[in-house]
Scaffold this motif. Structure first.
Motif, PDB file in Angstrom:
ATOM      1  N   VAL A 208       0.856  -1.186   0.000  1.00  0.00           N
ATOM      2  CA  VAL A 208       0.000   0.000   0.000  1.00  0.00           C
ATOM      3  C   VAL A 208       0.893   1.237   0.000  1.00  0.00           C
ATOM      4  CG1 VAL A 208      -1.860   1.208   1.182  1.00  0.00           C
ATOM      5  CG2 VAL A 208      -1.728  -1.281   1.312  1.00  0.00           C
ATOM      6  N   SER A 209       0.585   2.207  -0.880  1.00  0.00           N
ATOM      7  CA  SER A 209       1.374   3.439  -0.979  1.00  0.00           C
ATOM      8  C   SER A 209       0.430   4.624  -1.170  1.00  0.00           C
ATOM      9  CB  SER A 209       2.350   3.378  -2.155  1.00  0.00           C
ATOM     10  OG  SER A 209       3.200   2.245  -2.058  1.00  0.00           O
ATOM     11  N   THR A 210       0.717   5.717  -0.482  1.00  0.00           N
ATOM     12  CA  THR A 210      -0.125   6.899  -0.592  1.00  0.00           C
ATOM     13  C   THR A 210       0.106   7.602  -1.921  1.00  0.00           C
ATOM     14  OG1 THR A 210       1.528   8.320   0.452  1.00  0.00           O
ATOM     15  CG2 THR A 210      -0.055   7.242   1.899  1.00  0.00           C
ATOM     16  N   ILE A 211      -0.930   8.322  -2.388  1.00  0.00           N
ATOM     17  CA  ILE A 211      -0.800   9.114  -3.611  1.00  0.00           C
ATOM     18  C   ILE A 211      -1.166  10.572  -3.346  1.00  0.00           C
ATOM     19  CG2 ILE A 211      -1.199   7.184  -5.158  1.00  0.00           C
ATOM     20  CD1 ILE A 211      -4.059   8.079  -5.441  1.00  0.00           C
ATOM     21  N   GLY A 212      -1.615  10.898  -2.145  1.00  0.00           N
ATOM     22  CA  GLY A 212      -1.921  12.269  -1.774  1.00  0.00           C
ATOM     23  C   GLY A 212      -0.837  12.849  -0.896  1.00  0.00           C
ATOM     24  N   ASP A 213      -1.225  13.748  -0.005  1.00  0.00           N
ATOM     25  CA  ASP A 213      -0.255  14.395   0.869  1.00  0.00           C
ATOM     26  C   ASP A 213      -0.295  13.852   2.296  1.00  0.00           C
ATOM     27  OD1 ASP A 213      -2.688  15.390   1.552  1.00  0.00           O
ATOM     28  OD2 ASP A 213      -2.126  17.505   1.519  1.00  0.00           O
ATOM     29  N   ALA A 214      -0.769  12.617   2.443  1.00  0.00           N
ATOM     30  CA  ALA A 214      -0.768  11.978   3.767  1.00  0.00           C
ATOM     31  C   ALA A 214       0.665  11.846   4.274  1.00  0.00           C
ATOM     32  CB  ALA A 214      -1.435  10.612   3.709  1.00  0.00           C
ATOM     33  N   LYS A 215       0.831  12.026   5.577  1.00  0.00           N
ATOM     34  CA  LYS A 215       2.170  11.983   6.169  1.00  0.00           C
ATOM     35  C   LYS A 215       2.540  10.610   6.691  1.00  0.00           C
ATOM     36  CE  LYS A 215       2.114  16.866   7.559  1.00  0.00           C
ATOM     37  NZ  LYS A 215       0.847  17.145   6.845  1.00  0.00           N
ATOM     38  N   SER A 216       1.561   9.773   7.012  1.00  0.00           N
ATOM     39  CA  SER A 216       1.877   8.456   7.560  1.00  0.00           C
ATOM     40  C   SER A 216       0.668   7.546   7.438  1.00  0.00           C
ATOM     41  CB  SER A 216       2.304   8.579   9.034  1.00  0.00           C
ATOM     42  OG  SER A 216       2.514   7.300   9.595  1.00  0.00           O
ATOM     43  N   LEU A 217       0.933   6.246   7.270  1.00  0.00           N
ATOM     44  CA  LEU A 217      -0.118   5.223   7.245  1.00  0.00           C
ATOM     45  C   LEU A 217      -0.135   4.397   8.522  1.00  0.00           C
ATOM     46  CD1 LEU A 217       0.136   3.872   3.575  1.00  0.00           C
ATOM     47  CD2 LEU A 217      -1.513   5.494   4.505  1.00  0.00           C
ATOM     48  N   LEU A 218       0.624   4.817   9.534  1.00  0.00           N
ATOM     49  CA  LEU A 218       0.694   4.064  10.776  1.00  0.00           C
ATOM     50  C   LEU A 218      -0.686   3.982  11.430  1.00  0.00           C
ATOM     51  CD1 LEU A 218       4.000   5.505  12.291  1.00  0.00           C
ATOM     52  CD2 LEU A 218       3.633   3.194  11.427  1.00  0.00           C
ATOM     53  N   GLY A 219      -1.079   2.769  11.780  1.00  0.00           N
ATOM     54  CA  GLY A 219      -2.355   2.559  12.455  1.00  0.00           C
ATOM     55  C   GLY A 219      -3.552   2.542  11.543  1.00  0.00           C
ATOM     56  N   GLY A 220      -3.346   2.655  10.211  1.00  0.00           N
ATOM     57  CA  GLY A 220      -4.465   2.713   9.280  1.00  0.00           C
ATOM     58  C   GLY A 220      -4.984   1.342   8.890  1.00  0.00           C
ATOM     59  N   THR A 221      -6.212   1.339   8.360  1.00  0.00           N
ATOM     60  CA  THR A 221      -6.858   0.118   7.886  1.00  0.00           C
ATOM     61  C   THR A 221      -7.334   0.335   6.460  1.00  0.00           C
ATOM     62  OG1 THR A 221      -7.600  -0.477  10.108  1.00  0.00           O
ATOM     63  CG2 THR A 221      -8.722  -1.530   8.260  1.00  0.00           C
ATOM     64  N   LEU A 222      -6.963  -0.558   5.581  1.00  0.00           N
ATOM     65  CA  LEU A 222      -7.393  -0.477   4.192  1.00  0.00           C
ATOM     66  C   LEU A 222      -8.819  -0.981   4.070  1.00  0.00           C
ATOM     67  CD1 LEU A 222      -6.606  -0.018   1.158  1.00  0.00           C
ATOM     68  CD2 LEU A 222      -5.982  -2.446   1.121  1.00  0.00           C
ATOM     69  N   VAL A 223      -9.683  -0.155   3.457  1.00  0.00           N
ATOM     70  CA  VAL A 223     -11.066  -0.555   3.206  1.00  0.00           C
ATOM     71  C   VAL A 223     -11.107  -1.418   1.951  1.00  0.00           C
ATOM     72  CG1 VAL A 223     -13.409   0.307   2.810  1.00  0.00           C
ATOM     73  CG2 VAL A 223     -11.852   1.569   4.286  1.00  0.00           C
TER      74      VAL A 223
END
Length: 366
Positions: free
Chosen positions: A108-123
């Motif tokens: 999983v890789s961000t494409i916006g300006d998110a700073k971190s994916l820590l603790g996230g859940t993919l829908v």
């Protein structure tokens, strides 16, 4: 120093050693036994204020609104101001012969300006192949590969927190149709094309089955026919072939990573008779400004007077060192190491030897 120089002058070519036997399955791929790349576009939720800013990433707002509408929730644009959501691209590899219901890993890789994916859940995210069909569906908690800490005036980032993975995070929903049992022949594709290796694979297969089943088509392909074996299971034949041992051959290569100062060489590298001279010129410049100020209670102003010291030094070189013909690269590197040549200088010497036509190998500079 003279002893080391003498050692370099009288390099002796080593006895060529045979390559260690390697299984065919570690050298080549079998036609049809391959994976397929999958890609999808989804949302990560549950972030601790490190998600996309909807002003800079309007696609995240549109996708979140669409998701909520499908779940029966009607929202307006003004209500979508969360910083806990990020738009991501999800990638995966569908293994060969994957069956419905099996699980695969996803990235999983961000494409916006998110700073971190820590603790996230993919829908729930559908994953498509190049043909446009959905082959898997991904969902789950993300394991990010870094950490990010920020304050009012500074931010510290370790690793890459904007990318992560979900082990066994996707379930296969569609199978790639391929009836391996009906195959009449199969092609063995070498990962490093070489005529010698291809003919050795052909000889090993024909010798093991005591039949002329394999034919070398080109430097990267060997074709194996199953018709002369009668009523056999192709899977068992391939399992027998892939475990045959051969001694591979490859082109002589020298790989140089100039940034890291790393040199990787093959055992087939040879160097013709050549003379090497190396020396260094060092220019050192330093600044030591002086401050001049008036005495106490005296008129005047403080002035900074520049002071520059420049030194030019010629480091002693090793002189001309003659390398005997048919010497291996490992012998040359060993001799240069004994003379105290630094890695960066050694890389420059190797590049110069190659330019002189005395390095008999492919030189790859990264």
């Amino acid at each position: 120093m003279k002893a080391f120089l003498a050692a370099l002058l009288f390099l002796i070519a080593p006895v060529a050693l045979a390559a260690a036997p390697v299984r065919i399955k570690d050298l080549a791929d079998f036609d049809g036994v391959r994976g397929n790349d999958l890609v999808g576009y989804g949302l990560v939720v549950g972030l601790d204020g490190t998600g996309d800013g909807f002003r800079n990433a309007p696609f995240t707002e549109e996708m979140l609104a669409g998701l909520l509408e499908r779940l029966g929730v009607n929202v307006t644009d003004d209500a979508l101001r969360s910083k806990n959501v990020a738009a991501v691209v999800v990638t995966a590899a569908l293994p060969p012969f994957a069956r419905s219901g099996s699980r695969i890993d996803v990235s999983v890789s961000t494409i916006g300006d998110a700073k971190s994916l820590l603790g996230g859940t993919l829908v729930m995210t559908p994953l498509k192949a190049a043909d446009g069909n959905i082959y898997a569906v991904a969902q789950g908690s993300i394991i990010a590969g870094g950490a990010s800490v920020s304050g009012e005036a500074s931010r510290v980032v370790q690793g890459v927190p904007t990318a992560g993975s979900i082990p066994v995070g996707a379930r296969v929903e569609r199978e790639v149709e391929f009836d391996f049992a009906e195959v009449q022949n199969i092609r063995i594709a070498l990962r490093n094309a070489d005529f010698t290796t291809a003919t050795r694979i052909e000889d090993a297969i024909n010798r093991d089955f005591n039949k002329r089943l394999a034919v070398t088509q080109d430097s990267g392909t060997v074709v194996v026919e199953f018709r002369d074996l009668g009523d056999v299971n192709p899977a068992r034949v391939v399992g027998r072939i892939e475990n045959l041992m051969i001694e591979p051959e490859d082109r002589a290569k020298v790989v140089i990573d100039h940034k890291a100062g790393t040199i990787v060489m093959g055992e087939q590298v040879r160097i013709s008779r050549v003379a090497v001279s190396q020396g260094g010129l060092t220019l050192r410049v330093s600044e030591a400004p002086q401050v001049s100020q008036p005495n106490p209670f005296a008129e005047g102003e403080t002035v900074t007077v520049p002071r520059t010291f420049a030194e030019l030094r010629q480091e002693p070189g090793i002189g001309f060192a003659e390398v005997a013909g048919n010497a291996s690269l490992s012998d040359l590197v060993e001799g240069l190491n004994a003379l105290g040549v630094r890695p960066r200088e050694m890389i420059d010497i190797l590049k110069s030897i190659h330019a002189a036509g005395a390095l008999h190998a492919d030189l790859i500079v990264e």
